[in-house]
Enzyme design. Structure first.
Site, PDB file in Angstrom:
ATOM      1  N   ASP A 143     -13.063  -3.214  -0.724  1.00 17.95           N
ATOM      2  CA  ASP A 143     -12.556  -4.483  -1.283  1.00 17.95           C
ATOM      3  C   ASP A 143     -13.443  -5.008  -2.418  1.00 17.95           C
ATOM      4  OD1 ASP A 143     -10.247  -4.733   0.204  1.00 17.95           O
ATOM      5  OD2 ASP A 143     -11.150  -5.983   1.754  1.00 17.95           O
ATOM      6  N   LYS A 173     -10.258  -5.652  10.250  1.00 18.87           N
ATOM      7  CA  LYS A 173     -11.324  -5.020   9.465  1.00 18.87           C
ATOM      8  C   LYS A 173     -12.668  -4.969  10.219  1.00 18.87           C
ATOM      9  CE  LYS A 173      -9.240  -5.890   4.977  1.00 18.87           C
ATOM     10  NZ  LYS A 173      -9.345  -6.501   3.654  1.00 18.87           N
ATOM     11  N   GLY A 215     -12.583 -12.582   6.241  1.00 17.56           N
ATOM     12  CA  GLY A 215     -12.884 -11.159   6.122  1.00 17.56           C
ATOM     13  C   GLY A 215     -12.955 -10.685   4.672  1.00 17.56           C
ATOM     14  N   SER A 247       0.808  -1.230   0.000  1.00 18.78           N
ATOM     15  CA  SER A 247       0.000   0.000   0.000  1.00 18.78           C
ATOM     16  C   SER A 247       0.840   1.280   0.000  1.00 18.78           C
ATOM     17  CB  SER A 247      -0.958   0.007   1.197  1.00 18.78           C
ATOM     18  OG  SER A 247      -1.884  -1.035   1.046  1.00 18.78           O
TER      19      SER A 247
HETATM   20  P1  NDP Z   1      -9.060 -14.414   7.011  1.00 15.29           P
HETATM   21  O1  NDP Z   1      -7.968 -14.727   7.972  1.00 15.29           O
HETATM   22  O2  NDP Z   1     -10.187 -13.584   7.445  1.00 15.29           O
HETATM   23  O3  NDP Z   1      -9.682 -15.799   6.447  1.00 15.29           O
HETATM   24  C1  NDP Z   1      -8.833 -16.850   6.049  1.00 15.29           C
HETATM   25  C2  NDP Z   1      -9.620 -17.909   5.300  1.00 15.29           C
HETATM   26  O4  NDP Z   1      -8.692 -18.899   4.843  1.00 15.29           O
HETATM   27  C3  NDP Z   1     -10.663 -18.636   6.167  1.00 15.29           C
HETATM   28  O5  NDP Z   1     -11.767 -18.949   5.366  1.00 15.29           O
HETATM   29  C4  NDP Z   1      -9.881 -19.885   6.597  1.00 15.29           C
HETATM   30  O6  NDP Z   1     -10.715 -20.982   6.899  1.00 15.29           O
HETATM   31  C5  NDP Z   1      -9.123 -20.185   5.324  1.00 15.29           C
HETATM   32  N1  NDP Z   1      -7.936 -21.014   5.549  1.00 15.29           N
HETATM   33  C6  NDP Z   1      -6.823 -20.684   6.240  1.00 15.29           C
HETATM   34  N2  NDP Z   1      -5.942 -21.708   6.217  1.00 15.29           N
HETATM   35  C7  NDP Z   1      -6.515 -22.716   5.496  1.00 15.29           C
HETATM   36  C8  NDP Z   1      -6.094 -24.022   5.120  1.00 15.29           C
HETATM   37  N3  NDP Z   1      -4.908 -24.505   5.471  1.00 15.29           N
HETATM   38  N4  NDP Z   1      -6.922 -24.748   4.342  1.00 15.29           N
HETATM   39  C9  NDP Z   1      -8.140 -24.261   3.959  1.00 15.29           C
HETATM   40  N5  NDP Z   1      -8.600 -23.028   4.307  1.00 15.29           N
HETATM   41  C10 NDP Z   1      -7.787 -22.264   5.066  1.00 15.29           C
HETATM   42  O7  NDP Z   1      -8.304 -13.779   5.750  1.00 15.29           O
HETATM   43  P2  NDP Z   1      -8.945 -12.818   4.621  1.00 15.29           P
HETATM   44  O8  NDP Z   1     -10.272 -13.358   4.226  1.00 15.29           O
HETATM   45  O9  NDP Z   1      -8.885 -11.413   5.043  1.00 15.29           O
HETATM   46  O10 NDP Z   1      -7.882 -12.978   3.426  1.00 15.29           O
HETATM   47  C11 NDP Z   1      -7.863 -14.123   2.612  1.00 15.29           C
HETATM   48  C12 NDP Z   1      -6.859 -13.933   1.468  1.00 15.29           C
HETATM   49  O11 NDP Z   1      -7.278 -12.859   0.644  1.00 15.29           O
HETATM   50  C13 NDP Z   1      -5.452 -13.573   1.964  1.00 15.29           C
HETATM   51  O12 NDP Z   1      -4.525 -14.252   1.140  1.00 15.29           O
HETATM   52  C14 NDP Z   1      -5.360 -12.082   1.734  1.00 15.29           C
HETATM   53  O13 NDP Z   1      -4.027 -11.634   1.506  1.00 15.29           O
HETATM   54  C15 NDP Z   1      -6.202 -11.936   0.462  1.00 15.29           C
HETATM   55  N6  NDP Z   1      -6.761 -10.579   0.306  1.00 15.29           N
HETATM   56  C16 NDP Z   1      -6.439  -9.876  -0.825  1.00 15.29           C
HETATM   57  C17 NDP Z   1      -6.943  -8.623  -1.049  1.00 15.29           C
HETATM   58  C18 NDP Z   1      -6.570  -7.892  -2.298  1.00 15.29           C
HETATM   59  O14 NDP Z   1      -6.821  -6.674  -2.388  1.00 15.29           O
HETATM   60  N7  NDP Z   1      -6.040  -8.579  -3.292  1.00 15.29           N
HETATM   61  C19 NDP Z   1      -7.837  -7.954  -0.072  1.00 15.29           C
HETATM   62  C20 NDP Z   1      -8.146  -8.783   1.080  1.00 15.29           C
HETATM   63  C21 NDP Z   1      -7.600 -10.051   1.255  1.00 15.29           C
HETATM   64  P3  NDP Z   1     -11.285 -21.226   8.386  1.00 15.29           P
HETATM   65  O15 NDP Z   1     -12.531 -20.407   8.471  1.00 15.29           O
HETATM   66  O16 NDP Z   1     -11.497 -22.677   8.452  1.00 15.29           O
HETATM   67  O17 NDP Z   1     -10.215 -20.748   9.350  1.00 15.29           O
END
Ligand code: NDP
Length: 275
Positions: free
Chosen positions: A101, A64, A130, A16
């Site tokens: 987003d 967030k 998130g 950013s």
């Molecule tokens: P969160 O921490 O809120 O959620 C993570 C998610 O990943 C949950 O659904 C979790 O499942 C799942 N997860 C984690 N580890 C595993 C695993 N080993 N196997 C299967 N599922 C898994 O993160 P965010 O939603 O905020 O972000 C997710 C991705 O999106 C990140 O890589 C982030 O960098 C990217 N992102 C990119 C943006 C952009 O502008 N390009 C903006 C926002 C995010 P569970 O519920 O079971 O824990």
């Protein structure tokens, strides 16, 4: 000199500052944009401390939802998502929140070709964190035929169904995916720990587009996985990152920066970093 920052934990590798500095150069705006690393216990104090001198904050993982809750005013899209990635203060000195987003995701799709049109599309979302909370309102606004959420923790996906209460939205488990999807959105953080979420081969055909919200090394890993399963079209999340930043920039400065030149420079920076 105006003062902005992105706050998260961890935050060291945030792009950013580069993006906002380049946007500001386009308009000759003099600003600083720093990264702030804080812990959940200190988040609220850190935000209030920042706004003693600062004009705007971007918010990233894991704050967030907390950012949405501390704001006195919020946009409809932040209210729908129950989370915020942009904060600023209004003339009455109140903290205001928005979530850009979903805007960033759709805007980036719109730069791609017609294959990415979401109207009547069958969409599969891997993950229920998130980021999904942020992009779902904008995805549903595009009137897709069906949006299926698959998540490691089923209860979290079911919570999203309750939150958004939309008749095209449903939860499935991986073994229940028997037909191909037009668009698969990868939104887990599994690749950050070198793991891969399951995708059954039946969910993919020649036309399936995979959009990975992550970028850099994580996206490379998922891209290889997707290509082994037969995916021909893959988009990483750098475009979304730049577009959501542009919308934040617009909220703060009331001007729209040009995004595609910034994006191509960023692609080169990221390519060099991972090679
Ligand atoms: P969160 O921490 O809120 O959620 C993570 C998610 O990943 C949950 O659904 C979790 O499942 C799942 N997860 C984690 N580890 C595993 C695993 N080993 N196997 C299967 N599922 C898994 O993160 P965010 O939603 O905020 O972000 C997710 C991705 O999106 C990140 O890589 C982030 O960098 C990217 N992102 C990119 C943006 C952009 O502008 N390009 C903006 C926002 C995010 P569970 O519920 O079971 O824990």
């Amino acid at each position: 000199m105006l003062h902005f920052a992105v706050i998260g934990h961890p935050i060291n590798h945030s792009l950013s500052p580069i993006i906002h500095t380049q946007f500001a150069e386009q308009y000759g705006i003099s600003l600083t944009y720093e990264t702030i690393n804080t812990t959940p216990n200190h988040f609220i104090n850190t935000v209030h401390q920042f706004f003693k001198t600062g004009q705007g904050l971007n918010i990233t993982v894991p704050f967030k939802q907390a950012a949405f809750q501390l704001a006195s005013q919020c946009s409809d899209r932040a209210r729908m998502a129950q989370s915020a990635n942009v904060l600023w203060k209004n003339e009455a000195d109140q903290i205001c929140a928005d979530n850009t987003d979903g805007f960033g995701f759709i805007e980036d799709l719109n730069y791609q070709n017609e294959l990415y049109c979401l109207k009547n599309a069958e969409i599969l979302i891997l993950g229920a964190g998130g980021a999904v909370q942020g992009i779902l309102p904008d995805i549903l606004n595009q009137v897709p035929k069906q949006v299926v959420i698959v998540n490691r923790t089923l209860a979290k996906a079911e919570r999203l169904i309750t939150q958004f209460n939309h008749d095209t939205l449903r939860v499935k488990q991986t073994h229940q995916l028997h037909t191909p999807y037009d668009l698969i959105i990868h939104s887990t953080s599994a690749t950050l720990s070198n793991q891969l979420p399951d995708i059954p081969k039946q969910a993919i055909n020649q036309q399936t587009v995979v959009y990975d919200l992550s970028y850099g090394m994580s996206a490379q890993l998922f891209k290889m996985h997707a290509e082994q399963l037969g995916v021909k079209q893959f988009v990483d999340g750098l475009g979304m990152l730049v577009e959501q930043a542009a919308e934040s920039f617009f909220i703060w400065h009331h001007v729209r920066p040009k995004t595609r030149t910034v994006l191509s420079q960023l692609h080169n920076t990221v390519k060099k970093a991972i090679s």
